[in-house]
Write a protein that holds these residues in place. Structure first.
Motif, mmCIF file in Angstrom:
data_model
loop_
_atom_site.group_PDB
_atom_site.id
_atom_site.type_symbol
_atom_site.label_atom_id
_atom_site.label_comp_id
_atom_site.label_asym_id
_atom_site.label_seq_id
_atom_site.Cartn_x
_atom_site.Cartn_y
_atom_site.Cartn_z
ATOM 1 N N MET A 1 88.855 -31.889 129.929
ATOM 2 C CA MET A 1 88.106 -31.778 128.665
ATOM 3 C C MET A 1 86.745 -32.415 128.831
ATOM 4 S SD MET A 1 88.821 -30.590 125.601
ATOM 5 C CE MET A 1 88.268 -30.683 123.925
ATOM 6 N N ARG A 2 85.758 -31.575 129.024
ATOM 7 C CA ARG A 2 84.417 -32.111 129.249
ATOM 8 C C ARG A 2 83.727 -32.456 127.929
ATOM 9 N NH1 ARG A 2 83.091 -27.671 132.904
ATOM 10 N NH2 ARG A 2 83.380 -28.452 135.016
ATOM 11 N N CYS A 3 83.809 -31.470 126.980
ATOM 12 C CA CYS A 3 83.054 -31.612 125.743
ATOM 13 C C CYS A 3 84.038 -31.815 124.607
ATOM 14 C CB CYS A 3 82.237 -30.362 125.443
ATOM 15 S SG CYS A 3 81.329 -29.761 126.838
ATOM 16 N N ARG A 4 83.645 -32.677 123.736
ATOM 17 C CA ARG A 4 84.468 -32.915 122.562
ATOM 18 C C ARG A 4 83.530 -32.905 121.370
ATOM 19 N NH1 ARG A 4 86.326 -37.862 121.120
ATOM 20 N NH2 ARG A 4 85.230 -38.693 122.913
ATOM 21 N N ILE A 5 83.874 -32.151 120.349
ATOM 22 C CA ILE A 5 83.007 -32.121 119.170
ATOM 23 C C ILE A 5 83.393 -33.294 118.293
ATOM 24 C CG2 ILE A 5 84.462 -30.525 117.854
ATOM 25 C CD1 ILE A 5 81.769 -29.122 117.072
ATOM 26 N N THR A 6 82.458 -34.132 117.972
ATOM 27 C CA THR A 6 82.791 -35.331 117.202
ATOM 28 C C THR A 6 82.301 -35.246 115.781
ATOM 29 O OG1 THR A 6 80.777 -36.317 118.024
ATOM 30 C CG2 THR A 6 82.798 -36.893 119.163
ATOM 31 N N ARG A 7 81.395 -34.365 115.540
ATOM 32 C CA ARG A 7 80.784 -34.372 114.218
ATOM 33 C C ARG A 7 80.162 -33.007 113.988
ATOM 34 N NH1 ARG A 7 78.714 -38.426 110.860
ATOM 35 N NH2 ARG A 7 76.855 -37.702 109.782
ATOM 36 N N ALA A 8 80.355 -32.474 112.804
ATOM 37 C CA ALA A 8 79.754 -31.178 112.521
ATOM 38 C C ALA A 8 79.100 -31.217 111.147
ATOM 39 C CB ALA A 8 80.804 -30.081 112.563
ATOM 40 N N ARG A 9 77.890 -30.716 111.108
ATOM 41 C CA ARG A 9 77.227 -30.587 109.799
ATOM 42 C C ARG A 9 77.082 -29.093 109.527
ATOM 43 N NH1 ARG A 9 73.543 -33.585 112.517
ATOM 44 N NH2 ARG A 9 73.697 -35.836 112.245
ATOM 45 N N LEU B 587 81.252 -25.733 124.323
ATOM 46 C CA LEU B 587 82.693 -25.954 124.296
ATOM 47 C C LEU B 587 83.426 -24.963 125.203
ATOM 48 C CD1 LEU B 587 83.270 -26.767 120.533
ATOM 49 C CD2 LEU B 587 83.673 -28.283 122.466
ATOM 50 N N LEU B 588 82.833 -23.790 125.373
ATOM 51 C CA LEU B 588 83.460 -22.801 126.247
ATOM 52 C C LEU B 588 83.526 -23.301 127.690
ATOM 53 C CD1 LEU B 588 81.985 -19.447 124.940
ATOM 54 C CD2 LEU B 588 84.355 -20.235 124.819
ATOM 55 N N PHE B 589 82.606 -24.182 128.052
ATOM 56 C CA PHE B 589 82.595 -24.667 129.434
ATOM 57 C C PHE B 589 83.692 -25.689 129.698
ATOM 58 C CE2 PHE B 589 78.616 -22.567 129.149
ATOM 59 C CZ PHE B 589 78.405 -22.071 130.425
ATOM 60 N N ASN B 590 84.493 -25.982 128.692
ATOM 61 C CA ASN B 590 85.712 -26.750 128.941
ATOM 62 C C ASN B 590 86.712 -25.931 129.739
ATOM 63 O OD1 ASN B 590 85.016 -29.086 127.699
ATOM 64 N ND2 ASN B 590 85.780 -28.458 125.680
ATOM 65 N N GLU B 591 86.633 -24.617 129.517
ATOM 66 C CA GLU B 591 87.619 -23.755 130.155
ATOM 67 C C GLU B 591 87.209 -23.357 131.563
ATOM 68 O OE1 GLU B 591 88.241 -20.464 127.467
ATOM 69 O OE2 GLU B 591 88.076 -21.836 125.756
#
Lengths: 85, 752
Positions: A1-9, B587-591
């Motif tokens: 898991m490289r990216c994690r969304i922590t906050r969305a506006r 986020l797609l680059f997680n896959e």
């Protein structure tokens, strides 16, 4: 898991939900105002009848208060009833 | 008793029987004494104390015996004789020749001697004056009775002046001409700066000698004016052929002061006016326009206040300020136009324009004495310059407001921000396309509000208030409502959080802003496959909103939404501020490590491939390459059929910062939106022109075309072009909103 969304506006825009784009009485867009108002939005709301016809609230009230209307919808001539929520 | 009888004794005075006669030799005798006294006065060598009393009495006696006339004549003869002797002896030809030589010789060659060349003449005059005072003392009675009582007889002093003048003028002005030459030489030396410390001799000869003798007006002034003219003509030619404007201005100021000083010290008051007329005419009027061609711009560029003040004073003194006004306004216009059209330095445009305004303001205040003509001309010129390239200045200005009001400027104290806002507003006043400005301002305001970039709501309100004061409530209507939407959204979100539907998944932290579409610039909305965690929240909010407001439709705006991501790179975790679409792509680059464009398009659901490419470009920009774009390897060999480019996650991103803002890159790379501007009026403007024309005609019933165009300017927040107005009028005529007069085609009527 490289990216994690922590906050969305998130942003959403609202418009009047009517079957038509223009008011059947003043022929002005619902996004704008009736010809008596200056600011669109909450100050110049929409009225929806039981017959599913939509008008600016100010426009339909003005129409209904006139003698000739006989309390009919100006488009389909059915008796005008405000749609219940 | 006795006294009564005796008749009173009478004292009888009888006239002399024989009238007493003056001795024959009385006059001769008296004159001999007086002549001796005169000799003593005139020849200082044999001077013995003189008994004034004795000689005075003698003169009085002679006058009492009606011998005044003879005495006057004798005195005159004696003085004349003395003067002749003195002029012959002391002002002999060699002396005068030397004077003449000096005066005629070129002034440069002459080194200032101890005393001016005319000193011998002045000495003679001074000695004569001194001696004549004695004579006046002795012959006072003659002066006061005979000379004063008989109108044709001049007083003794006048007689002396006449005699002196006669000798000066004798033999074709043998003495006067060299003297004048020497005086003029002295003045010229002074003008050339070879000033002697003591100039009392010059003052003496002009004021104390030439003036009473009458030579000042008749002989000196004409020559002096002639010389002055020649001198300044030469000077002016020198400057015109080779000289800088700055030197010229300095010289003009210097010579004005020097001549004023000369008038004060040496010359009679009446000389001042004609002297300055010559100076202004020859050195000012004839040269200034040529000199202004030589470097006025550089003086204005350098804000060389001293020189500019001199120029202003010069032109005012010759009453030709009108020459400078158009040059000044041309300068402002040319410089302003240069700045506005300097495409390479667009990003500095506003600062440079403000600097130009500052410079102009300083120049007007300090050099041009706040002359309102200059100010008005500069304003008109500046306005013309600013509006040469629409709508870029409007955009840059809105952008400057944006930079000032956004989060990154929180370090600036608020008073400074307000001051800067005031400056920007000054520029805003010059802008003719105020509607384009508004469109840009709205765009940037939307960014600030929706991406939480607003530094302070107070400042936002402040700017809106200022704009309202400038252009009225209708102008800022949308801005006010945009700010109000933010408040409403805040309340709505609170309400949503209190409600039941929101409790499902707390992560990621979620906010939602609902905007009224009518107020905000429409942005192209596109479908976007939001990540599942977010989607459920989105749906839940949607449900909540519909339950809260019936009759309303909610449209999600992915291009205005943003997100925060935590991303693992090789050298640690970074926080990325991105738009929602950027987030979806990342986020797609997680896959997978790499995707092609087509695959990404399919995954994200963004139908518009140009939009998607823009997003990818912003992610792989050189500033912060989170993704790396890889050209297809076989692109070169296989000719036209290029392999699709692939985007790869850049795990080795090198940056020291922990937070990265990709948001700004994405926003700046958006293509410019449709903004009212340019030669062709946008539909928005066309409607406004139509409405304004009908409004004006409805009010005034009929209007000529010229009046209409003029009044439209005041009615609208932008300057409509003449062709636009014409076109709109044609259209209105066709639609019969207005009618043309039957006889006068330039007159329009309102058609009810």
């Amino acid at each position: 898991m490289r990216c994690r969304i922590t906050r969305a506006r998130l942003v959403a825009a609202w418009t009047w939900n009517a079957n038509d784009d223009l008011c059947g009485i003043c022929r002005l867009p619902f996004d704008g105002t009736c010809n008596a108002c200056k600011t669109p939005g909450d100050d110049c709301p929409l009225a929806l009848g039981e017959c599913r016809h939509a008008f600016h609230l100010h426009c339909i009230l003005k129409w209904l208060s006139s003698e000739t209307s006989r309390n009919h919808c100006p488009l389909c001539r059915q008796e005008w009833q405000f749609q219940q929520r | 008793m006795e006294s009564n009888q005796r008749a009173p004794k009478k004292l009888i005075i009888r006239p002399l029987r024989r009238e007493p006669k003056l001795p024959q030799e009385f006059y001769q005798e008296s004159w001999t004494h007086l002549a001796r006294a005169l000799d003593q006065v005139f020849s200082p060598s044999s001077r013995r104390p003189l008994s004034y009393e004795e000689h005075y009495r003698r003169v009085e006696d002679l006058c009492l015996h009606h011998l005044a006339k003879q005495l006057y004549a004798d005195l005159q003869r004696e003085v004349d004789g003395y003067l002749e002797r003195v002029f012959r002896e002391q002002l002999s030809d060699p002396v005068l020749a030397a004077m003449l030589h000096v005066a005629q010789g070129s002034a440069q060659a002459v080194e200032p001697t101890e005393r001016p060349a005319f000193a011998p003449v002045l000495d003679v005059w001074r000695a004569f004056c001194e001696r004549f005072r004695d004579i006046q003392a002795i012959f006072l009675y003659l002066d006061r009775t005979y000379a004063a009582e008989s109108p044709q007889v001049p007083s003794l002093w006048e007689m002396a002046l006449e005699l002196f003048a006669k000798h000066m003028l004798a033999e074709q002005q043998r003495v006067l001409l060299p003297t004048l030459g020497a005086v003029l030489l002295e003045i010229e030396l002074d003008r050339k700066g070879k000033q002697r410390g003591d100039c009392s001799d010059l003052r003496a000869i002009l004021r104390e000698m030439f003036a009473p003798l009458g030579f000042y007006r008749t002989h000196f002034e004409p020559l002096f004016f002639q010389q002055t003219r020649a001198f300044y003509v030469a000077k002016g030619t020198e400057f015109v052929t080779q000289g800088t404007l700055s030197d010229y201005l300095a010289y003009f100021e210097h010579s004005t002061q020097a001549e004023a000083e000369r008038c004060r010290l040496h010359l009679e008051p009446s000389t001042e006016k004609p002297l300055f007329a010559i100076l202004h005419d020859v050195l000012g009027r004839h040269c200034v326009s040529v000199m202004m061609d030589r470097g006025l711009e550089s003086l204005l560029d350098a804000v060389s206040l001293t020189d500019l003040r001199r120029l202003y004073v010069l032109l005012r003194s010759i009453d030709e300020l009108w020459r400078l006004v158009p040059r000044y306004s041309d300068y402002i216009r040319v410089r302003g136009t240069q700045i506005v059209n300097d495409r390479a330095r667009d990003h500095e445009m506003i600062e440079r324009l403000l600097a130009l305004l500052d410079r102009a303001e300083q120049t007007e205040r300090e050099a041009f004495q706040a002359d309102v003509r200059f100010h008005n001309a500069a304003q008109t010129a500046f306005e013309a310059a600013l509006n040469t390239r629409q709508p870029t200045p409007a955009e840059r200005l809105a952008r400057s407001f944006h930079d000032l009001l956004r989060v990154s400027s929180t370090s600036i104290p608020e008073p400074d921000i307000r001051r800067k806002i005031g400056k920007l507003l000054e520029l805003f006043r010059y802008l003719s396309g105020k509607d384009s400005f508004l469109a840009f301002y709205k765009k940037y305001l939307a960014q600030r509000l929706l991406f939480d970039l607003t530094a302070s709501t107070a400042c936002e309100q402040y700017v809106v208030e200022l704009l309202r004061a400038e252009c009225g409530a209708v102008y800022v209507n949308h801005l006010v409502n945009m700010l109000k939407d933010m408040d409403l959204s805040q309340d709505l979100l609170q309400e949503y959080r209190m409600g039941p539907g929101s409790g499902s998944s707390r992560l990621p932290s979620f906010t939602c802003k609902v905007i009224t579409q009518a107020y905000w610039n429409s942005s192209e909305s596109f479908l976007l496959q939001v990540p599942p965690g977010l989607e459920s929240q989105q749906r839940s909010f949607h449900r909540f909103y519909h339950a809260r407001f019936s009759g309303r439709r909610l449209i999600w705006e992915p291009s205005l939404s943003s997100a925060e991501l935590r991303v693992q790179f090789a050298n640690g975790e970074k926080v990325l501020h991105v738009t929602l679409s950027q987030a979806v792509v990342l986020l797609l680059f997680n896959e997978r490590d790499a995707w092609t464009l087509a695959e990404l398009q399919q995954q994200t659901g963004i139908a518009d491939s140009a939009e998607l490419e823009r997003i990818l470009d912003s992610l792989s920009s050189s500033q912060c390459p989170v993704l790396i774009r890889e050209r297809g390897a076989e692109a070169a060999s296989s000719g036209p059929v290029t392999a699709p480019a692939r985007y790869r996650f850049n795990a080795d991103l090198q940056t020291s910062r922990r937070r990265l803002r990709l948001l700004d890159i994405a926003l700046l790379e958006r293509p410019p939106e449709q903004v009212p501007s340019g030669p062709v009026a946008s539909p928005d403007r066309q409607h406004q022109i139509d409405a304004a024309i009908v409004r004006l005609l409805k009010k005034q019933k009929s209007l000529s075309h010229a009046d209409l165009v003029q009044q439209l300017g005041a009615e609208l927040c932008f300057g409509p072009s003449v062709s636009d107005v014409k076109q709109r009028v044609e259209s209105l005529l066709q639609r019969e909103y207005i009618g043309r007069d039957e006889r006068d085609p330039n007159l329009y009527h309102y058609v009810s």
